[in-house]
Motif scaffolding. Structure first.
Motif, PDB file in Angstrom:
ATOM      1  N   LEU A   1       0.906  -1.478  -0.258  1.00  0.00           N
ATOM      2  CA  LEU A   1      -0.123  -0.078   0.140  1.00  0.00           C
ATOM      3  C   LEU A   1       0.861   0.923   0.003  1.00  0.00           C
ATOM      4  CD1 LEU A   1      -3.040  -0.640   2.586  1.00  0.00           C
ATOM      5  CD2 LEU A   1      -3.111  -0.341  -0.010  1.00  0.00           C
ATOM      6  N   ALA A   2       2.155   1.543   0.630  1.00  0.00           N
ATOM      7  CA  ALA A   2       2.788   2.590   0.877  1.00  0.00           C
ATOM      8  C   ALA A   2       3.776   2.748  -0.875  1.00  0.00           C
ATOM      9  CB  ALA A   2       3.854   2.555   1.588  1.00  0.00           C
ATOM     10  N   ARG A   3       4.400   1.514  -1.185  1.00  0.00           N
ATOM     11  CA  ARG A   3       4.206   1.592  -2.316  1.00  0.00           C
ATOM     12  C   ARG A   3       3.823   2.038  -3.619  1.00  0.00           C
ATOM     13  NH1 ARG A   3       5.456  -3.598  -4.521  1.00  0.00           N
ATOM     14  NH2 ARG A   3       6.759  -3.971  -2.643  1.00  0.00           N
ATOM     15  N   GLU A   4       2.103   1.756  -3.712  1.00  0.00           N
ATOM     16  CA  GLU A   4       0.713   1.825  -4.414  1.00  0.00           C
ATOM     17  C   GLU A   4       0.927   3.569  -4.350  1.00  0.00           C
ATOM     18  OE1 GLU A   4      -1.950  -0.741  -3.850  1.00  0.00           O
ATOM     19  OE2 GLU A   4      -0.890  -1.877  -4.997  1.00  0.00           O
ATOM     20  N   GLU A   5       1.146   4.156  -2.821  1.00  0.00           N
ATOM     21  CA  GLU A   5       0.970   5.898  -2.676  1.00  0.00           C
ATOM     22  C   GLU A   5       1.765   6.338  -2.853  1.00  0.00           C
ATOM     23  OE1 GLU A   5      -1.264   8.913  -1.402  1.00  0.00           O
ATOM     24  OE2 GLU A   5      -2.104   6.931  -1.714  1.00  0.00           O
ATOM     25  N   LYS A   6       2.836   5.898  -3.047  1.00  0.00           N
ATOM     26  CA  LYS A   6       4.055   6.652  -3.511  1.00  0.00           C
ATOM     27  C   LYS A   6       4.263   6.791  -5.109  1.00  0.00           C
ATOM     28  CE  LYS A   6       9.322   7.360  -3.021  1.00  0.00           C
ATOM     29  NZ  LYS A   6       9.972   6.535  -2.914  1.00  0.00           N
ATOM     30  N   THR A   7       3.830   5.390  -5.751  1.00  0.00           N
ATOM     31  CA  THR A   7       3.166   5.728  -6.943  1.00  0.00           C
ATOM     32  C   THR A   7       2.370   6.323  -7.341  1.00  0.00           C
ATOM     33  OG1 THR A   7       4.406   3.328  -7.137  1.00  0.00           O
ATOM     34  CG2 THR A   7       3.077   3.714  -9.522  1.00  0.00           C
ATOM     35  N   ARG A   8       1.350   6.636  -7.279  1.00  0.00           N
ATOM     36  CA  ARG A   8       0.359   7.533  -7.108  1.00  0.00           C
ATOM     37  C   ARG A   8       1.021   8.858  -6.534  1.00  0.00           C
ATOM     38  NH1 ARG A   8      -3.079  10.552  -5.136  1.00  0.00           N
ATOM     39  NH2 ARG A   8      -2.285  10.139  -2.827  1.00  0.00           N
ATOM     40  N   ARG A   9       1.576   9.028  -5.723  1.00  0.00           N
ATOM     41  CA  ARG A   9       1.693  10.493  -5.850  1.00  0.00           C
ATOM     42  C   ARG A   9       2.615  10.768  -6.997  1.00  0.00           C
ATOM     43  NH1 ARG A   9       2.950   9.998   0.263  1.00  0.00           N
ATOM     44  NH2 ARG A   9       4.850   8.957  -0.676  1.00  0.00           N
ATOM     45  N   LEU A  10       3.636   9.916  -7.213  1.00  0.00           N
ATOM     46  CA  LEU A  10       5.010  10.683  -7.839  1.00  0.00           C
ATOM     47  C   LEU A  10       4.230  10.929  -9.611  1.00  0.00           C
ATOM     48  CD1 LEU A  10       7.538   8.078  -6.924  1.00  0.00           C
ATOM     49  CD2 LEU A  10       8.048  10.758  -7.172  1.00  0.00           C
ATOM     50  N   ARG A  11       3.229   9.323 -10.242  1.00  0.00           N
ATOM     51  CA  ARG A  11       2.480   9.540 -11.353  1.00  0.00           C
ATOM     52  C   ARG A  11       2.092  11.666 -11.053  1.00  0.00           C
ATOM     53  NH1 ARG A  11      -0.606   5.832 -11.086  1.00  0.00           N
ATOM     54  NH2 ARG A  11       0.449   4.350 -11.455  1.00  0.00           N
ATOM     55  N   GLU A  12       0.997  11.514 -10.027  1.00  0.00           N
ATOM     56  CA  GLU A  12       0.763  13.068  -9.850  1.00  0.00           C
ATOM     57  C   GLU A  12       1.385  13.749 -10.766  1.00  0.00           C
ATOM     58  OE1 GLU A  12      -1.804  13.522  -6.780  1.00  0.00           O
ATOM     59  OE2 GLU A  12      -3.149  11.810  -7.246  1.00  0.00           O
ATOM     60  N   ALA A  13       3.052  13.688  -9.909  1.00  0.00           N
ATOM     61  CA  ALA A  13       3.514  14.841  -9.821  1.00  0.00           C
ATOM     62  C   ALA A  13       3.913  15.086 -11.429  1.00  0.00           C
ATOM     63  CB  ALA A  13       4.551  14.943  -8.890  1.00  0.00           C
ATOM     64  N   ARG A  14       4.738  14.092 -11.806  1.00  0.00           N
ATOM     65  CA  ARG A  14       4.719  14.094 -13.577  1.00  0.00           C
ATOM     66  C   ARG A  14       3.690  14.434 -14.937  1.00  0.00           C
ATOM     67  NH1 ARG A  14       3.750  10.114 -17.060  1.00  0.00           N
ATOM     68  NH2 ARG A  14       2.991   8.908 -15.573  1.00  0.00           N
ATOM     69  N   LEU A  15       3.046  14.221 -13.954  1.00  0.00           N
ATOM     70  CA  LEU A  15       1.030  14.727 -14.601  1.00  0.00           C
ATOM     71  C   LEU A  15       1.511  15.621 -14.569  1.00  0.00           C
ATOM     72  CD1 LEU A  15      -1.128  11.414 -14.447  1.00  0.00           C
ATOM     73  CD2 LEU A  15       0.916  12.154 -16.972  1.00  0.00           C
ATOM     74  N   ALA A  16       2.083  16.976 -13.188  1.00  0.00           N
ATOM     75  CA  ALA A  16       1.875  18.031 -13.740  1.00  0.00           C
ATOM     76  C   ALA A  16       2.578  18.695 -14.313  1.00  0.00           C
ATOM     77  CB  ALA A  16       1.383  18.393 -11.577  1.00  0.00           C
ATOM     78  N   LYS A  17       3.564  18.162 -13.868  1.00  0.00           N
ATOM     79  CA  LYS A  17       5.212  19.227 -14.329  1.00  0.00           C
ATOM     80  C   LYS A  17       4.994  19.073 -16.175  1.00  0.00           C
ATOM     81  CE  LYS A  17       9.971  18.739 -14.355  1.00  0.00           C
ATOM     82  NZ  LYS A  17      10.079  18.892 -15.594  1.00  0.00           N
ATOM     83  N   GLU A  18       4.737  17.847 -16.341  1.00  0.00           N
ATOM     84  CA  GLU A  18       4.243  17.621 -17.914  1.00  0.00           C
ATOM     85  C   GLU A  18       3.453  18.926 -18.754  1.00  0.00           C
ATOM     86  OE1 GLU A  18       3.152  13.538 -19.205  1.00  0.00           O
ATOM     87  OE2 GLU A  18       5.384  12.784 -18.687  1.00  0.00           O
TER      88      GLU A  18
END
Length: 74
Positions: A38-55
């Protein structure tokens, strides 16, 4: 006879306690793994959101830059 009954009961109780402690240890390990997943999935979700926002901001900045360039040449 009572001695035999008592000893067999003690053996059975010890065996049950061992099985029960293994069961709880296994459950504890499974819960720990679930927490890690669950912690890994949450971190992946946050990183994905940050990447999409940056893109998105990079894309918007590139669009503004192109529009400014076109306005200067036109």
């Amino acid at each position: 006879m009572t001695q035999t009954h008592r000893k067999s009961r003690e053996k059975a109780e010890i065996a049950f306690a061992n099985a029960q402690s293994q069961f709880f240890a296994r459950n504890s390990a499974v819960e720990e793994l679930d927490f890690i997943v669950l912690a890994r999935e949450e971190k992946t979700r946050r990183l994905r959101e940050a990447r999409l926002a940056k893109e998105l901001t990079d894309r918007e900045a590139a669009t503004v830059s192109l529009l400014a360039k076109r306005a200067r040449t036109a």
